[in-house]
Design a protein around this motif. Structure first.
Motif, mmCIF file in Angstrom:
data_model
loop_
_atom_site.group_PDB
_atom_site.id
_atom_site.type_symbol
_atom_site.label_atom_id
_atom_site.label_comp_id
_atom_site.label_asym_id
_atom_site.label_seq_id
_atom_site.Cartn_x
_atom_site.Cartn_y
_atom_site.Cartn_z
ATOM 1 N N LEU A 99 -13.546 -73.863 115.124
ATOM 2 C CA LEU A 99 -13.729 -75.305 114.961
ATOM 3 C C LEU A 99 -12.627 -75.929 114.118
ATOM 4 C CD1 LEU A 99 -17.560 -75.871 114.473
ATOM 5 C CD2 LEU A 99 -16.144 -76.468 116.429
ATOM 6 N N ARG A 100 -12.209 -75.234 113.061
ATOM 7 C CA ARG A 100 -11.157 -75.778 112.210
ATOM 8 C C ARG A 100 -9.846 -75.901 112.984
ATOM 9 N NH1 ARG A 100 -9.841 -72.560 106.920
ATOM 10 N NH2 ARG A 100 -9.919 -71.012 108.546
ATOM 11 N N GLN A 101 -9.583 -74.969 113.864
ATOM 12 C CA GLN A 101 -8.324 -74.982 114.590
ATOM 13 C C GLN A 101 -8.372 -75.915 115.807
ATOM 14 O OE1 GLN A 101 -6.956 -71.106 115.594
ATOM 15 N NE2 GLN A 101 -4.911 -71.813 116.171
ATOM 16 N N TYR A 102 -9.535 -75.995 116.500
ATOM 17 C CA TYR A 102 -9.617 -76.762 117.746
ATOM 18 C C TYR A 102 -10.599 -77.931 117.658
ATOM 19 C CZ TYR A 102 -7.163 -72.743 119.657
ATOM 20 O OH TYR A 102 -6.254 -71.768 119.899
ATOM 21 N N TRP A 103 -10.765 -78.530 116.515
ATOM 22 C CA TRP A 103 -11.742 -79.602 116.331
ATOM 23 C C TRP A 103 -11.451 -80.797 117.233
ATOM 24 C CZ3 TRP A 103 -10.326 -84.427 114.672
ATOM 25 C CH2 TRP A 103 -9.063 -84.553 114.101
ATOM 26 N N LEU A 104 -10.191 -81.106 117.429
ATOM 27 C CA LEU A 104 -9.839 -82.263 118.260
ATOM 28 C C LEU A 104 -10.210 -82.012 119.722
ATOM 29 C CD1 LEU A 104 -8.585 -85.058 118.214
ATOM 30 C CD2 LEU A 104 -6.378 -84.000 118.667
ATOM 31 N N VAL A 122 -17.858 -65.764 110.616
ATOM 32 C CA VAL A 122 -16.980 -66.886 110.307
ATOM 33 C C VAL A 122 -16.087 -67.283 111.485
ATOM 34 C CG1 VAL A 122 -15.241 -67.682 108.649
ATOM 35 C CG2 VAL A 122 -17.004 -66.139 107.912
ATOM 36 N N TRP A 123 -16.050 -66.530 112.524
ATOM 37 C CA TRP A 123 -15.122 -66.826 113.626
ATOM 38 C C TRP A 123 -15.354 -68.205 114.225
ATOM 39 C CZ3 TRP A 123 -16.764 -68.117 118.438
ATOM 40 C CH2 TRP A 123 -18.100 -67.837 118.744
ATOM 41 N N PHE A 124 -16.614 -68.641 114.298
ATOM 42 C CA PHE A 124 -16.930 -69.944 114.889
ATOM 43 C C PHE A 124 -16.325 -71.080 114.064
ATOM 44 C CE2 PHE A 124 -19.807 -73.604 115.427
ATOM 45 C CZ PHE A 124 -19.573 -73.849 116.765
ATOM 46 N N PHE A 125 -16.406 -70.958 112.743
ATOM 47 C CA PHE A 125 -15.862 -72.009 111.892
ATOM 48 C C PHE A 125 -14.333 -72.025 111.925
ATOM 49 C CE2 PHE A 125 -20.046 -71.058 110.022
ATOM 50 C CZ PHE A 125 -20.632 -72.301 110.267
ATOM 51 N N ASP A 126 -13.727 -70.849 112.054
ATOM 52 C CA ASP A 126 -12.272 -70.800 112.226
ATOM 53 C C ASP A 126 -11.864 -71.478 113.527
ATOM 54 O OD1 ASP A 126 -11.873 -69.490 109.870
ATOM 55 O OD2 ASP A 126 -11.810 -67.479 110.775
ATOM 56 N N MET A 144 -0.622 -70.641 110.511
ATOM 57 C CA MET A 144 -1.843 -70.311 109.812
ATOM 58 C C MET A 144 -1.788 -68.822 109.452
ATOM 59 S SD MET A 144 -5.621 -71.104 111.028
ATOM 60 C CE MET A 144 -6.770 -69.805 111.046
ATOM 61 N N ALA A 145 -2.076 -68.542 108.236
ATOM 62 C CA ALA A 145 -2.004 -67.167 107.746
ATOM 63 C C ALA A 145 -3.269 -66.413 108.119
ATOM 64 C CB ALA A 145 -1.831 -67.154 106.230
ATOM 65 N N LEU A 146 -3.087 -65.143 108.401
ATOM 66 C CA LEU A 146 -4.229 -64.302 108.697
ATOM 67 C C LEU A 146 -4.943 -63.926 107.412
ATOM 68 C CD1 LEU A 146 -2.811 -61.874 111.384
ATOM 69 C CD2 LEU A 146 -4.468 -63.679 111.705
#
Length: 170
Positions: A20-25, A14-18, A1-3
């Protein structure tokens, strides 16, 4: 994943959505897995006292299904037939003979009279009890018939003015 370069204000929002996108499972597993694991743990961690209580409750439910064994269970408490009759009548007049502790949720549909109590007849039955020593016998017989607490049902179905008419059960 690119910074992604963000300003400080964007990074704070936006950190919360990042995450969730990375650890949704992982989040989904925690949300749905924890209640299932807790339920499974509680099911297998029932202590011996609780198992004995459930076993006795199940035996009582089976015994009350047959009139002969119900009479036997009532005779274990007392052999006085008038006490049995009072407890049986209270269950009918309060509507709890159908709405027992383990009745299905739809009992109020298939047994509509279980929704209505007859306060006058209930009070008449309670007034038949003249001695204080008979009160626990009636309560125990009522429990055998319905597997419900008589005093709790009286508080639920009768008003306080009606309860004052029967001081032994108040």
């Amino acid at each position: 994943m690119a910074l992604v370069n963000r300003t400080k204000n964007q990074a704070n929002t936006v950190w919360f959505f990042d995450f969730l996108r990375q650890y949704w499972l992982v989040v989904l597993i925690i949300i749905f897995g924890y209640p299932l694991l807790k339920k499974w743990y509680d099911k297998f961690s029932i202590d011996e006292d609780q198992k004995a209580l459930e076993s006795a409750e199940n035996d009582l439910k089976i015994a009350v299904a047959n009139p002969i064994t119900k009479e036997y269970e009532l005779n274990k408490i007392t052999t006085r037939k008038e006490v049995h009759d009072i407890a049986e009548s209270l269950a009918v007049w309060l509507g709890t003979n159908k709405q027992t502790k383990d009745a299905p949720w739809y009992t109020w549909i298939i047994e509509p009279f279980s929704n209505f109590e007859n306060e006058k007849e209930t009070i008449n039955e309670l007034l038949k009890v003249k001695q204080v020593t008979t009160v626990p016998l009636v309560i125990a017989c009522y429990y055998v018939i319905t597997r419900r607490d008589l005093k709790a049902d009286l508080k639920k179905y009768l008003s306080t003015s009606e309860l004052k008419q029967v001081p032994l059960f108040n």
